[in-house]
Design a protein around this motif. Structure first.
Motif, mmCIF file in Angstrom:
data_model
loop_
_atom_site.group_PDB
_atom_site.id
_atom_site.type_symbol
_atom_site.label_atom_id
_atom_site.label_comp_id
_atom_site.label_asym_id
_atom_site.label_seq_id
_atom_site.Cartn_x
_atom_site.Cartn_y
_atom_site.Cartn_z
ATOM 1 N N GLN A 98 -54.704 -43.443 51.997
ATOM 2 C CA GLN A 98 -55.672 -43.345 53.085
ATOM 3 C C GLN A 98 -56.650 -44.519 53.044
ATOM 4 O OE1 GLN A 98 -59.320 -40.717 52.475
ATOM 5 N NE2 GLN A 98 -57.916 -39.785 51.003
ATOM 6 N N TYR A 99 -56.694 -45.212 51.903
ATOM 7 C CA TYR A 99 -57.646 -46.316 51.752
ATOM 8 C C TYR A 99 -57.328 -47.417 52.769
ATOM 9 C CZ TYR A 99 -60.764 -49.607 49.408
ATOM 10 O OH TYR A 99 -61.784 -50.482 49.111
ATOM 11 N N PRO A 100 -58.342 -47.923 53.474
ATOM 12 C CA PRO A 100 -58.083 -48.958 54.484
ATOM 13 C C PRO A 100 -57.413 -50.192 53.869
ATOM 14 C CG PRO A 100 -60.318 -48.090 54.691
ATOM 15 C CD PRO A 100 -59.761 -47.533 53.410
ATOM 16 N N ASP A 101 -56.371 -50.667 54.506
ATOM 17 C CA ASP A 101 -55.681 -51.886 54.080
ATOM 18 C C ASP A 101 -55.204 -51.812 52.632
ATOM 19 O OD1 ASP A 101 -56.197 -53.081 56.607
ATOM 20 O OD2 ASP A 101 -58.205 -53.639 55.929
ATOM 21 N N TYR A 102 -54.722 -50.615 52.224
ATOM 22 C CA TYR A 102 -54.270 -50.449 50.843
ATOM 23 C C TYR A 102 -53.133 -51.403 50.483
ATOM 24 C CZ TYR A 102 -50.227 -47.835 52.609
ATOM 25 O OH TYR A 102 -49.074 -47.479 53.248
ATOM 26 N N LYS A 103 -52.355 -51.848 51.467
ATOM 27 C CA LYS A 103 -51.251 -52.756 51.174
ATOM 28 C C LYS A 103 -51.737 -54.139 50.750
ATOM 29 C CE LYS A 103 -47.260 -50.759 53.486
ATOM 30 N NZ LYS A 103 -46.474 -50.748 52.233
ATOM 31 N N ASP A 104 -53.010 -54.446 50.969
ATOM 32 C CA ASP A 104 -53.574 -55.692 50.454
ATOM 33 C C ASP A 104 -53.818 -55.607 48.956
ATOM 34 O OD1 ASP A 104 -53.579 -56.774 52.986
ATOM 35 O OD2 ASP A 104 -55.673 -56.255 53.401
ATOM 36 N N ILE A 105 -53.834 -54.397 48.425
ATOM 37 C CA ILE A 105 -54.049 -54.196 46.986
ATOM 38 C C ILE A 105 -52.740 -53.834 46.296
ATOM 39 C CG2 ILE A 105 -55.286 -52.863 45.243
ATOM 40 C CD1 ILE A 105 -56.741 -52.849 48.658
ATOM 41 N N HIS A 106 -51.965 -52.968 46.922
ATOM 42 C CA HIS A 106 -50.660 -52.552 46.396
ATOM 43 C C HIS A 106 -49.612 -52.654 47.506
ATOM 44 C CE1 HIS A 106 -51.618 -51.065 42.351
ATOM 45 N NE2 HIS A 106 -52.758 -50.641 42.854
ATOM 46 N N PRO A 107 -49.015 -53.846 47.708
ATOM 47 C CA PRO A 107 -47.955 -53.964 48.714
ATOM 48 C C PRO A 107 -46.796 -53.008 48.470
ATOM 49 C CG PRO A 107 -48.705 -56.127 47.998
ATOM 50 C CD PRO A 107 -49.331 -55.128 47.076
#
Length: 301
Positions: free
Chosen positions: A254-263
């Motif tokens: 749910q964290y915004p833009d989580y794929k920037d931290i864990h692709p």
């Protein structure tokens, strides 16, 4: 995949008081998973033996194995301060599989599962033995609970195992049983698997999840002293949820833009495996490396 925001983790291994004694079949299924048969003939664990925690270790780059840093110093202190385990059960981000597998290799090789690093790294060996009897016992007990799994007698130790353990137990004198990360597992499945194995902490077994609290290789800057503020903010948010709201932590995407931290999620999921064995989190170490790699180490009791 999105997880339900208010997902409630399974507590099936913690509600033994609610079972009906007359239901013998259910009692057998819900009895805690134990290491007892693997250690027959060895000294019995006494009632006053300290219960071991579970750990989540951010193992960073393979160079962790030869570094001297705040992270490696923290690992060394853990090994010095904890009672010596009978065995280590470890889930590494670097063993993904179609279904759950447990390494039963009695002499697992040190696998240098990387390329492009200094020759020194490829010469390192971590000659810890395996514990086939424990692996077989765990596989049998999990299968009896309806969890599809098998033993793997040839699995080598990847760097997610030996790089941090080289600092934690430099003498390689604690047997290792590695557990795979099934490709279809999400945070809740990893949490529930950890819960199934939580009783092992009472039996001098050290449970470890080895991954990274943040892991975006595209954002790495090898020689930089800077800190990726996006990654730093995410790990502080997730730590807060681990402390106060586990269902929200499990719903980390749910964290915004989580794929920037864990692709991809394989380096974070071992955290939830460790969490499942003990829900009280404390911070052993926090830092960042190579700009974007969070190197946090958490303890779960």
């Amino acid at each position: 995949m999105r997880y339900p925001k208010h997902a409630t983790p399974s507590r099936s291994v913690h509600n033994s008081q609610t079972r009906h004694p007359q239901d013998e079949s259910e009692s057998k299924v819900r009895a805690p998973i134990t290491s007892a048969t693997a250690f027959e003939g060895t000294p019995t664990i006494t009632a006053n033996t300290a219960k071991l925690p579970a750990l989540f270790i951010s193992h960073g780059a393979p160079t962790l194995a030869i570094e001297q840093s705040a992270t490696t110093s923290a690992l060394a202190r853990i090994g010095q301060n904890l009672p010596k385990p009978r065995a280590i059960i470890i889930m590494s981000a670097h063993w993904q599989s179609a279904k759950l597998e447990i390494s039963s290799n009695p002499q697992p090789k040190t696998w240098h599962d990387f390329s492009g690093f200094s020759p020194e790294l490829y010469e390192l060996q971590y000659p810890a033995i395996g514990q086939p009897a424990l692996a077989e016992s765990l596989a049998q007990q999990l299968t009896a609970r309806g969890i599809s799994c098998s033993v793997n007698p040839v699995r080598a130790c990847d760097h997610g195992v030996w790089a941090p353990l080289r600092h934690l137990y430099p003498d390689a004198d604690v047997p290792i049983v590695q557990i795979s990360l099934p490709q279809h597992y999400d945070s809740i499945a990893c949490y529930q698997l950890g819960a199934q194995l939580s009783h092992l902490r009472d039996e001098q077994i050290l449970v470890i999840g080895s991954g990274n609290i943040t892991h975006n290789l595209q954002a790495l800057r090898w020689q930089a002293d800077s800190i990726d503020q996006t990654a730093s903010a995410f790990k502080q948010w997730l730590l807060q949820q681990l402390k106060i709201d586990i269902p929200t932590a499990l719903d980390w995407q749910q964290y915004p833009d989580y794929k920037d931290i864990h692709p991809s999620d394989e380096h974070l999921l071992p955290l939830f495996f460790a969490l499942g064995t003990g829900q009280r989190v404390s911070v052993v170490h926090q830092s960042m490396a190579h700009h974007s790699l969070g190197m946090d180490i958490y303890r779960f009791d």
